[in-house]
Design a protein around this motif. Sequence first.
Motif, PDB file in Angstrom:
ATOM      1  N   ASN A 144       4.116  -5.371   2.538  1.00 13.15           N
ATOM      2  CA  ASN A 144       2.771  -5.842   2.847  1.00 13.15           C
ATOM      3  C   ASN A 144       2.776  -7.358   3.007  1.00 13.15           C
ATOM      4  O   ASN A 144       2.176  -8.106   2.226  1.00 13.15           O
ATOM      5  CB  ASN A 144       1.794  -5.405   1.753  1.00 13.15           C
ATOM      6  N   PRO A 186      -2.965  -6.903   1.182  1.00 14.46           N
ATOM      7  CA  PRO A 186      -3.447  -5.536   1.000  1.00 14.46           C
ATOM      8  C   PRO A 186      -2.637  -4.513   1.797  1.00 14.46           C
ATOM      9  O   PRO A 186      -2.487  -3.367   1.378  1.00 14.46           O
ATOM     10  CB  PRO A 186      -4.898  -5.607   1.494  1.00 14.46           C
ATOM     11  N   ARG A 187      -2.103  -4.940   2.941  1.00 16.81           N
ATOM     12  CA  ARG A 187      -1.306  -4.033   3.789  1.00 16.81           C
ATOM     13  C   ARG A 187      -0.471  -4.893   4.728  1.00 16.81           C
ATOM     14  O   ARG A 187      -0.620  -6.115   4.792  1.00 16.81           O
ATOM     15  CB  ARG A 187      -2.256  -3.108   4.574  1.00 16.81           C
ATOM     16  N   GLY A 264      -9.603  -7.839   1.630  1.00 15.49           N
ATOM     17  CA  GLY A 264      -9.071  -6.577   2.132  1.00 15.49           C
ATOM     18  C   GLY A 264      -9.039  -5.498   1.058  1.00 15.49           C
ATOM     19  O   GLY A 264      -8.846  -5.793  -0.131  1.00 15.49           O
ATOM     20  N   ARG A 265      -9.201  -4.247   1.462  1.00 15.11           N
ATOM     21  CA  ARG A 265      -9.241  -3.122   0.521  1.00 15.11           C
ATOM     22  C   ARG A 265      -7.869  -2.931  -0.128  1.00 15.11           C
ATOM     23  O   ARG A 265      -6.853  -2.810   0.539  1.00 15.11           O
ATOM     24  CB  ARG A 265      -9.647  -1.834   1.249  1.00 15.11           C
ATOM     25  N   ARG A 266      -7.840  -2.863  -1.446  1.00 15.96           N
ATOM     26  CA  ARG A 266      -6.604  -2.559  -2.178  1.00 15.96           C
ATOM     27  C   ARG A 266      -6.718  -1.247  -2.946  1.00 15.96           C
ATOM     28  O   ARG A 266      -5.758  -0.818  -3.574  1.00 15.96           O
ATOM     29  CB  ARG A 266      -6.257  -3.701  -3.138  1.00 15.96           C
ATOM     30  N   ASP A 267      -7.883  -0.626  -2.872  1.00 16.79           N
ATOM     31  CA  ASP A 267      -8.098   0.627  -3.585  1.00 16.79           C
ATOM     32  C   ASP A 267      -7.760   1.840  -2.727  1.00 16.79           C
ATOM     33  O   ASP A 267      -7.667   2.955  -3.236  1.00 16.79           O
ATOM     34  CB  ASP A 267      -9.557   0.723  -4.041  1.00 16.79           C
ATOM     35  N   ASN A 268      -7.588   1.643  -1.416  1.00 19.07           N
ATOM     36  CA  ASN A 268      -7.336   2.757  -0.502  1.00 19.07           C
ATOM     37  C   ASN A 268      -6.423   2.247   0.618  1.00 19.07           C
ATOM     38  O   ASN A 268      -6.868   1.501   1.489  1.00 19.07           O
ATOM     39  CB  ASN A 268      -8.649   3.279   0.072  1.00 19.07           C
ATOM     40  N   MET A 269      -5.156   2.663   0.604  1.00 16.38           N
ATOM     41  CA  MET A 269      -4.206   2.120   1.573  1.00 16.38           C
ATOM     42  C   MET A 269      -4.561   2.493   3.010  1.00 16.38           C
ATOM     43  O   MET A 269      -4.171   1.811   3.953  1.00 16.38           O
ATOM     44  CB  MET A 269      -2.786   2.576   1.248  1.00 16.38           C
ATOM     45  N   LYS A 271      -7.449   2.329   4.214  1.00 11.73           N
ATOM     46  CA  LYS A 271      -8.516   1.425   4.657  1.00 11.73           C
ATOM     47  C   LYS A 271      -8.172  -0.033   4.360  1.00 11.73           C
ATOM     48  O   LYS A 271      -9.061  -0.882   4.271  1.00 11.73           O
ATOM     49  CB  LYS A 271      -9.840   1.815   3.987  1.00 11.73           C
ATOM     50  N   ALA A 272      -6.891  -0.297   4.200  1.00  9.66           N
ATOM     51  CA  ALA A 272      -6.462  -1.616   3.740  1.00  9.66           C
ATOM     52  C   ALA A 272      -6.109  -2.579   4.869  1.00  9.66           C
ATOM     53  O   ALA A 272      -5.951  -3.773   4.617  1.00  9.66           O
ATOM     54  CB  ALA A 272      -5.256  -1.478   2.806  1.00  9.66           C
ATOM     55  N   ARG A 273      -5.955  -2.087   6.103  1.00  8.60           N
ATOM     56  CA  ARG A 273      -5.595  -2.987   7.199  1.00  8.60           C
ATOM     57  C   ARG A 273      -6.757  -3.915   7.538  1.00  8.60           C
ATOM     58  O   ARG A 273      -7.938  -3.595   7.318  1.00  8.60           O
ATOM     59  CB  ARG A 273      -5.196  -2.184   8.442  1.00  8.60           C
TER      60      ARG A 273
END
Length: 603
Positions: A144, A186-187, A264-269, A271-273
């Motif tokens: 990442n 995050p990704r 950026g989202r870190r709870d759901n890969m 939705k992390a882009r």
Amino acid sequence: MYQYTDFDRQFVRSRAQQYRKQLERNLAGTLSDDEFRPLRLQNGWYIQRYAPMLRVAVPYGELSSAQLRVLAKIAREYDHPSKEVFEKAIGTQATWGTTHLPVGYGHFTTRQNVQFNWIPLAKSADVMDLLASVQMHGIQTSGNCIRNITSDELAGVAPDEVADPRPFAEILRQWSTLHPEFAYLPRKFKIAITGATADRAATHWHDVGLHLIKSEQGELGFKVLVGGGMGRTPLIGTTIREFLPWNQIMNFLEAVVRVYNRWGRRDNMYKARIKILVKAEGQRYIDEVEAEYQQIIHADGAPHTIPQAELDRVNASFVPPTLNSRSAAKPVTVPADRQTDYARWLKQNVAAHKNPALRAVTLSFKRLGQAPGDADADQLDTAADLADEFSAGEARVTHDQNLLLPWVREADLPALWVAASHAGLARSNVRLLTDMIACPGGDFCALANARSIPVAAAITERYQDMDELHDLGEIDLHISGCINSCGHHHSGHIGILGVDKDGKEWYQVSLGGSDGSPLSGPATPGKVVGPSFGASEVPGVIEAVLDTYRRHRSGAETFIDTLRRVGFEDFKAAANSARLSDKHEELHTLPKSSGFARDAQEA
């Protein structure tokens, strides 16, 4: 090509030495697999369905002949499974030593890297040492972080170029390599850059797309797009700066990535882009980037402003090379019975050059019996020889998984065609149907829902007639084995996506996608034509779609132009009418790969 400094060379060698020590500790049991995993991923080593996969970085696609020969050596001497891995992949009923596995190959990717699929992990440090000997590595090919930066394969030679993007790609590579703040985003984060008026780098489909442009006053700068990407949610990048002065690009990218890293989202890969953040926040994201940029410029003193002297230093590595004279070589004449083949090659594989005396030539690695983008050791050595003799020792990996020679004399085209023909690399199918993009799919990848390579092979086998291929004209066919879209199916004029239904392999077909290239027009995702198809149905579906194109086209109109003019429905109806009525006997269940999927998610 960029010339590594003493610091660069020492850095790469030290990284290889560091990896060897980490590997030795892992093999000795003092460094657990979980502890070793992030360390090997940072060097491009994945564990896939059956064996390790190495992804080698090829910054903005440039390769020297010396690097090609080392890649050939790796393919020849290291890309072979052990007996245990062979039996796992093929089954114990197979005979060890047979050639049922595609071993001894490098694989060109859509992001201009090179992959190997069968190198035993115990030999991986030896491979890293080999790569370091020619200034190569696997840094920025996994994890990442900011990934390997890609560009137009015609960078520096394209007649429509505003400015050469390679110096900026190199400066950004140095800035982003092991960037401490952005090592755990995050990704994964991908940047593409072009300096041409035509987009041949699929910039709209990247996390960040950069276009070199000139203002009305003639000043050089960048148009900046953010938030493109494929996967489960295909999105086209949003323009957040129409013009940014060239020397501010690193300061601005620092703001772009910092805001993403913060929100950026870190709870759901899934939705992390960054595309998800840009879509969700819209103008708020753009405003926060601008505020962060102003903070960097005014409060922080613009620490990453590119000095003119630094651009000049890097630019010096990208001056046109001195071409060796071939005047002493015996003139080569194309045989009379091959004139049609040669003329087609000139049309499809040879591109104009900003130097009128030169041409850029694509070597096609798309042929029957070989997966798209694969190159065996002999072909890699041959490509190195051709690069030395005809292209000042340089080649480029293309977005379409071929190799391009950027410095070919027009007078040498007949000799190059003859030599490439003998090697099987002169097939005049560039930009035609069988010049397809395909990911390795379920034959290798632990994430794949379906195999890509057999589908590509079936379509290639059906369309071997060169008269028919040239009559059909330029068509982008892209195949992905899963929704992660490594085969860029969303951007294909015809896209094929492997999906899982009740543990079986099925395929969705989409039409009308575009990567933004001159052939395709504005970047856009394709539309799915209907329910998924069995593997045996796919070639028939493609044939029905192409027959519909033949019926509707006007004159020399291309497939994508006909589709856009006529509309989607007739093509959709034709595809669905091609569905077989019998059972899909050849559908397979992919083996489950417990424990490997975490690596594959980093791909």
